[in-house]
Every structure is written in structure tokens, then in C-alpha cells.
Design an enzyme around this catalytic site. Structure first.
Site, mmCIF file in Angstrom:
data_model
loop_
_atom_site.group_PDB
_atom_site.id
_atom_site.type_symbol
_atom_site.label_atom_id
_atom_site.label_comp_id
_atom_site.label_asym_id
_atom_site.label_seq_id
_atom_site.Cartn_x
_atom_site.Cartn_y
_atom_site.Cartn_z
ATOM 1 N N CYS A 443 0.376 -12.114 6.157
ATOM 2 C CA CYS A 443 -0.611 -11.060 5.917
ATOM 3 C C CYS A 443 -1.431 -10.753 7.167
ATOM 4 C CB CYS A 443 -1.526 -11.440 4.759
ATOM 5 S SG CYS A 443 -2.334 -13.046 4.949
ATOM 6 N N HIS A 664 -6.911 -14.783 3.222
ATOM 7 C CA HIS A 664 -6.051 -13.599 3.161
ATOM 8 C C HIS A 664 -6.628 -12.530 4.075
ATOM 9 C CE1 HIS A 664 -3.265 -10.654 1.688
ATOM 10 N NE2 HIS A 664 -4.229 -9.886 1.202
#
Length: 744
Positions: A443, A664
Site C-alpha cells: 500500500c 496502512h
């Protein structure tokens, strides 16, 4: 609508065929050698509608064994409706030539004046010999690649038994609208782009389909076939030159490999002769005066002008000076004499002087006149021939070093999440700018690239003045922005002096031995080094399909950035030399994100360098961000006082931030560039949030009000982490989600 649109529709037709047939390598090669543009069609339904194939599609679905591609539908339609010829000896299936408009010429044509070339000679089926046919709706032969309907010319044996077949197209009701549109475009037809012209200089044979052609040949098979067609159609009594004579008289001009995409272009050499369109110019000008008087499609005013250009311009070859070497300055003078600037990539110029309004039969004379003019004016300038790369296959020692830098061990491999991740875009209309993440892991790489894509899309190029179109790019626009973003990342990592692009070749270059575990990716890499930013952009545009569609797009970018920076400099960037770029469970480390955002794999997000005194006289240097970044960074860890993000990342050059929250990475951006330079715009403004992994179905727009104080946190667990990240830059700001569900 112009001829460029016709070319893109035809190319889309071929891409659809390759995709449906599972010809993935050929598909990738086609996108590398002929990149897509804004006119490309990526939907089968859209392609079917453009070609008016709905009737054939419905009819095909009702069959017991339906065909799978639109190209097969068109082929079967012509085979079923044209009929067979009476010549049992040749047993050929004729294909009708699509009429090309001509000026006030309503006289019936003689049999010898029509150009109807059979697409396939069944008598040569066992040996796979093929012939080419005149391209439908265009008065030119510009597809030596065979990228229109996939026809490749055999150099072994041409068919001398072609029989013309006059076909009434009135029965072709379902396809008439599409073909008529093609015919009516000729009056405003632009020239072939530079890439097409370069492709015309590349010889083709059956081996090219399999990517096995190693170098150029002396002459093109289609040239000899065209000369034989001229002999038959115009009944020339004099003897034409043999290919050997033409080879002796032709001058070596440029040596280009059969596969131009991501490969180096070697220098021209005298011992490897390439047949260029300029070499064809002389023989065409010789044959022209002997063509019958049926060449009424081109005015008498045009033909002398074309001949004078071929005779006076240094582009034309003389039979007495055939062995003299053509220099690049002569080519430039030729463009200057014609009053034409050397064409740039994907820029087209009008080359047809005819203003036709009624279709008539296609004549070979018209094709030759158009070919001469295009060959002269649209040959690529010398600057396009200077794109050179230094390539080398990866070896075992380098692969070991890369794995150690990535994972800390040569026995670790890329996870499936990394292998399956490419830079493919979202299909939701309101989120077309967004890159989709399949699973967790890479990510950080995706968010960094997403930020750079938004930079190109929102604040550079033509879209920056139209806010309504910024977040709704076409497929071609977002692919172009992706290529530019990748080029920026690699050029920045290389210190703006050089870049290395790693591409997968599909074939292992070494056999793993010793303490090394193969993963099927590193072993297949070919490394291309470039020292010019312009060459890098061109190279990435030619190979962007590997990054966007794969395989291994995310891995290739990561490795390219590391190699552009160099392994040694990446290690020097670390605070701890034993650090690595991919952490546990395949997550991106801060070093990897910083490498993509700033070009340096430093371990911290504060400004400059901090000296840490351990108390025993030893000072440890902690490296941070050295200068203001194009893309910013916000972290939830700063809210918890774990780190401090410096102003070089908090206040970037563009209002785009990579957000680190709950292990994230996602993206936050604004459409207002003044947000970073005018404090008054910071009172009330909108921020857009995109998370490629959150299965986001709609646009998320947040309104930030810095004049209001956020309510007291009665329960901090219910405050969205994104709001906490926003408040690390705008202290105490109120955040309104505008009806969207807050992401907790």
C-alpha cells in the site's frame, strides 16, 4: 473523426482479439510498440457499437459455436457474403477493396485498374504463406507491422493467381455505416504518426509474430509484392529492377531493431542495411510515369510536385550516388526545404491534398502518390532516432544484493500480494483517477505512486484549468499520467542524472545456486539504463503496460527506484545499515515510502539531519528529509507523539499527502493549489480522500474548517483516525464528512 481515429479503432480490434485468445505476450508487445492514446477503445461493448456490429453479435450468440472476437465476426461476415471465385486452380477467397473517394471520376474502371488483392492463398496453406491486402478505407500502405487484421507478408513466394472480384457492398447492411464512415474520412486524413513511420522501416517476416527476429533485412517483402501488383495492374512492358539491384542501389539509412519498445536502439552500421521508406522513393518515382492514364484520382498539379520533391530533395536516392552515406544534417535540411518541422511523437499532419466527396474504386496509383508524400514528410526526425538505452540481464550476485536490501535475507521472496499488484485504475466513474489495491502489503508504494499521478493529473498539463474534468480522466489520460509519474519517481531517485528501469523478460537469466531462493521475478529482469529525462519519459511510455497491467507492475517500480538510487546509496540513507525496505508481512517501511516520495530512502520524516548524543561521546546521525517534497506526508504516529513530521513533508509543493494510519497508507488531496501558499484559503477548504484497499464505491469529500474548534473527544476510539491525521497539520480543525460514513 479522422484517420488517426480509424487507426486506433483498428488497433483496439486487434487488442481485443489478442486478449480474448490469451496471447498475453503479443498483447504486451503491441502496447509497447504501439502505445494507446486517448482515442483507444478498451471496452468490447464500445468497440462493438463503434463498428456497428450489434446485429452480427446477436446473430453470433444464437449459433451453436459462437465466435469470441469482433475481428472473427467481421472476417466471417466477409467470407460468407463475398462468395467464392470461379478459379478452381487458385482456390482463393477474395476480399473486396473498400472504395476510396476520388475527384469527379464517375467513369467505370477497367479490370486491370482495380486493386483487389486476396487476403489468403489457400494453395499455400500448408507452408503458411500469406499475402497482404490493401488497407480498407485508406489510400496508403502503412502497416508493415500487420497490425491491421494481423496480415503478415511472406517473403518466400507471392501469389501470382490473384483474381479481382467485384462485390456489391449493398448487401452488407450491418457493416455499412461503419465502413462508410471510414471512406468519408479520406479528405481530412492526417498523416501517419512518427511511430508508424518508424515501424515502416522495420522489416517483417513470420518470425516477428513470435518475437524471434534478431535484426533488419535488406528489403521488405511488401515492397516486392507491391511491384508485382504494379506490373499486373498497369501492364508495364519494361523490366523492373530485381531486389538484389535495389539492395545495391539503396543507401543504408537507419538501423532499427524489429522490436522497438523497451530495447536499446543500436547505432547505424554500414554492414547491416535497413530498408527505409526513402529507399522505396526512387523506385516508385521511376515506375510512376509508366502507369496508365487511369490515375485521375490525383490532380496533374500534384504529381509533378511530388516528383520534384523526390528529385530535388536530399531525401531521394540517386542511382549514381546510391552508395553515398545519408547524414542527419541532410535529413534536417530536407524538412526545412519542404517547410515542415520534423514531426513529434503522436503528432499528425495533413498530407492529402484531395477534397473528395464521392467514393470510387481504390487505385494503386493513388496509394503510391500518398505513400511518396507521407514517406517524405513524415519520416522521424533525427532526435527520435537518438533514444538509446544500455541494457543488461540481471545476474545472481545482483539478485542476492537486492533481496538482502529488500527483505534482509536471500531466502525471502515476494508474497503473492506483491506479485499480483499492478497499477490498474478504478472503473467507478467518480473514482477513475484511483489506483486499485488488491490486497494488503504494497500500500505504501501504491499511495506514493497515486500521489504522483494526481500531481500530473490535477496540476500539470491541460486539465489544470478545468476543475470539472480533473477527477474524471479518460483511460488514455490516466495512463499517460501514470507513465509521467513513474518517470518522475525514477528520475528523482537517480539524482536527476540517470535512471534504471527494470522490466520482466519472462525468461530466467541465471540458475539459482547456493544461498538463494528463486521467486520467479528477480531472475527474469532486464535492466535498462537511461541518462536523459526525455528518453526516460519516452521509454516509460513505451513500456507503461507492464506497470499498469502487469505482470509484477508494483515490484518492477520498486526495483527500478532502488536501482536508480543504487544499492550502495540506499544503504547509506539508512540510519541502521542492516535495515531493509519491506517489513514483516510484506508491509512497506518508511524508508521505501520516502525513497519514492523524495528520492532518498531515509528512515525519518523530520527535516534535515538530527545529531543524537548517546552520552558516551558517540554521536549518531539521524537522517531526515533534506528539501521540500512534491508530495506530502501525514502520520497518525505524530498524533501519538511517536514521531514528528517536518514542514518539508507537511507543506509540500502540491496539496497532496500520503497518509499513514493504522499501518496502512492512503491518499489525501485538494484541488486548490493556493492552499499551500495563501493562509486565507486555509480557513475553509475541501479535501478528497482515496483508499485503494477500502472497497471505496464513491467519492469521499471532507470539508475542513479551521475557524471552528473540533468537539472534545468524549470517546477517542470513535474519532476517525483520518481526522486525527488531518489535525496534525491543521490543529483543532473541524472535519465534516459531508454524508460519507467516517472510516474508523
Amino acid at each position: 473523426m479522422d484517420s488517426l481515429y480509424v487507426e486506433e479503432v483498428a488497433a483496439s480490434l486487434v487488442r481485443e482479439f489478442l486478449s480474448r485468445k490469451g496471447l498475453n505476450k503479443t498483447f504486451v508487445t503491441m502496447d509497447q510498440e504501439r502505445p494507446r492514446c486517448e482515442l483507444s477503445i478498451n471496452s468490447r461493448n464500445d468497440l462493438r457499437k463503434v463498428l456497428h456490429l450489434e446485429f452480427l453479435y446477436k446473430e453470433n450468440k444464437a449459433k451453436e459455436k459462437p465466435l469470441r472476437t469482433n475481428l472473427e465476426l467481421i472476417t466471417r461476415y466477409f467470407l460468407d457474403n463475398v462468395g467464392n471465385t470461379d478459379n478452381s486452380e487458385s482456390q482463393e477467397v477474395p476480399i473486396p477493396a473498400i472504395p476510396v473517394p476520388k475527384k469527379n471520376n464517375k467513369l467505370p474502371l477497367r479490370h486491370s485498374e482495380t486493386t483487389l488483392v486476396n487476403i489468403y492463398d489457400l494453395s499455400d496453406e500448408d507452408t503458411g504463406r500469406r499475402t497482404s491486402w490493401s488497407e480498407a478505407g485508406k489510400a496508403r500502405h502503412d502497416s508493415l507491422d500487420g497490425d491491421i487484421l494481423g496480415n503478415f507478408v511472406s517473403s518466400k513466394k507471392p501469389s501470382h493467381k490473384s483474381k479481382a472480384a467485384h462485390v456489391d457492398l449493398g448487401d452488407s447492411l450491418p457493416l455499412v455505416p461503419a465502413w462508410e464512415k471510414v471512406d468519408q474520412l479520406h479528405s481530412s486524413e492526417p498523416g501517419i504518426d512518427v511511430k508508424k513511420t518508424m515501424e515502416r522501416t522495420r522489416p517483417k517476416s513470420g518470425l516477428i509474430v513470435r518475437g524471434m527476429m534478431a535484426g533488419p533485412v535488406a528489403s521488405s517483402p511488401q515492397d516486392s509484392f507491391r511491384k508485382r501488383s504494379l506490373r499486373r495492374s498497369s501492364a508495364l512492358s519494361r523490366k523492373l529492377q530485381t531486389p538484389e539491384e535495389i539492395q545495391q542501389q539503396s543507401e543504408p539509412f537507419v538501423h532499427t531493431p524489429a522490436y522497438l519498445g523497451p530495447q536499446e536502439v543500436p547505432d547505424s552500421s554500414s554492414d547491416s542495411v535497413s530498408r527505409s521508406p526513402l529507399g522505396q522513393l526512387n523506385e516508385l518515382s521511376i515506375e510512376k510515369p509508366n502507369v496508365t492514364s487511369s490515375s485521375q484520382g490525383l490532380s496533374q498539379r500534384d504529381r509533378p510536385r511530388l516528383r520534384s520533391v523526390s528529385e530535388d530533395s536530399p531525401l531521394g536516392y540517386s542511382h549514381t550516388e546510391g552508395n553515398s552515406r545519408m547524414a542527419q544534417d541532410q535529413l534536417e535540411r530536407a524538412f526545412k526545404r519542404q517547410g515542415v518541422q520534423p514531426p513529434s511523437l503522436r503528432k499528425n499532419q495533413l498530407v492529402s491534398d484531395r477534397t473528395d466527396d464521392k467514393p470510387d474504386a481504390l487505385q494503386l496509383e493513388d496509394v503510391e502518390d500518398e505513400l511518396i508524400k507521407e514517406d517524405i514528410v513524415l519520416f522521424p526526425p533525427p532526435s527520435m532516432l537518438k533514444l538509446q538505452t544500455v541494457s543488461k540481464p540481471i545476474d545472481l550476485s545482483l539478485a542476492k544484493e537486492i533481496k538482502t536490501l529488500l527483505f534482509g535475507s536471500t531466502f525471502c521472496c515476494f508474497s503473492e500480494e506483491w506479485k499480483l499488484q499492478n497499477f490498474s485504475f478504478n472503473d467507478i466513474a467518480s473514482l477513475k483517477y484511483g489506483i486499485v489495491q488488491n490486497k494488503g502489503g504494497p500500500c505504501g508504494v501504491l499511495a506514493a505512486v497515486q500521489g504522483c499521478v494526481l500531481q500530473k493529473l490535477l496540476f500539470e498539463g491541460d486539465n489544470r484549468t478545468n476543475s470539472n474534468l480533473r477527477l474524471q480522466p479518460s483511460d488514455a489520460q490516466r495512463t499517460r499520467c501514470l507513465a509521467l509519474a513513474i518517470a518522475d519517481i525514477l528520475w528523482r531517485a537517480g539524482g536527476k542524472e540517470q535512471a534504471v528501469v527494470a522490466l520482466a523478460s519472462g525468461t530466467p537469466h541465471f540458475s539459482p545456486t547456493g544461498k538463494y531462493k528463486a521467486d520467479g521475478v528477480l531472475e527474469t529482469l532486464t535492466l535498462y539504463s537511461l541518462t536523459s529525462s526525455e528518453d526516460l519519459v519516452t521509454f516509460i511510455q513505451q513500456s507503461v503496460h507492464q506497470f499498469e497491467a502487469g505482470p509484477y507492475g508494483c515490484i518492477l517500480l520498486t526495483l527500478s527506484a532502488i536501482l536508480s538510487r543504487s544499492l550502495e546509496l540506499v544503504r547509506q540513507d539508512f540510519d541502521v545499515p542492516t535495515s531493509h525496505l519491506i517489513g514483516a508481512h510484506g508491509y512497506c517501511t518508511q524508508e521505501l515510502v520516502n525513497l519514492l516520495l523524495t528520492g532518498r530512502a531515509v528512515s525519518n520524516v523530520f527535516n534535515d539531519v538530527v545529531e543524537l548524543d548517546s552520552g558516551d561521546g558517540n554521536i549518531t546521525l539521524l537522517r531526515g528529509i533534506e528539501a521540500r517534497s512534491d508530495i506530502g506526508f501525514l502520520s497518525l504516529f505524530e498524533h501519538y507523539n511517536v514521531c514528528q513530521v517536518g514542514c518539508f513533508l507537511k507543506t509540500p509543493r502540491f496539496p497532496i499527502w500520503v497518509v499513514c494510519s493504522e499501518s496502512h497508507f492512503s491518499i489525501l488531496f485538494s484541488l486548490q493549489p493556493e492552499l499551500l501558499c495563501d493562509w486565507r484559503s486555509e480557513r475553509l477548504f475541501d479535501l478528497y480522500y482515496y483508499d485503494g484497499l477500502a472497497n471505496q464505491q464513491e467519492e469521499i469529500r471532507l470539508t475542513v474548517d479551521t475557524t471552528k474548534t473540533a468537539p472534545a473527544d468524549s470517546c477517542s476510539d470513535l474519532v476517525p483516525p483520518l481526522e486525527l491525521c488531518i489535525r496534525t497539520k491543521w490543529k483543532g480543525a473541524s472535519v465534516n464528512w459531508n454524508g460519507s460514513d467516517p472510516i474508523l
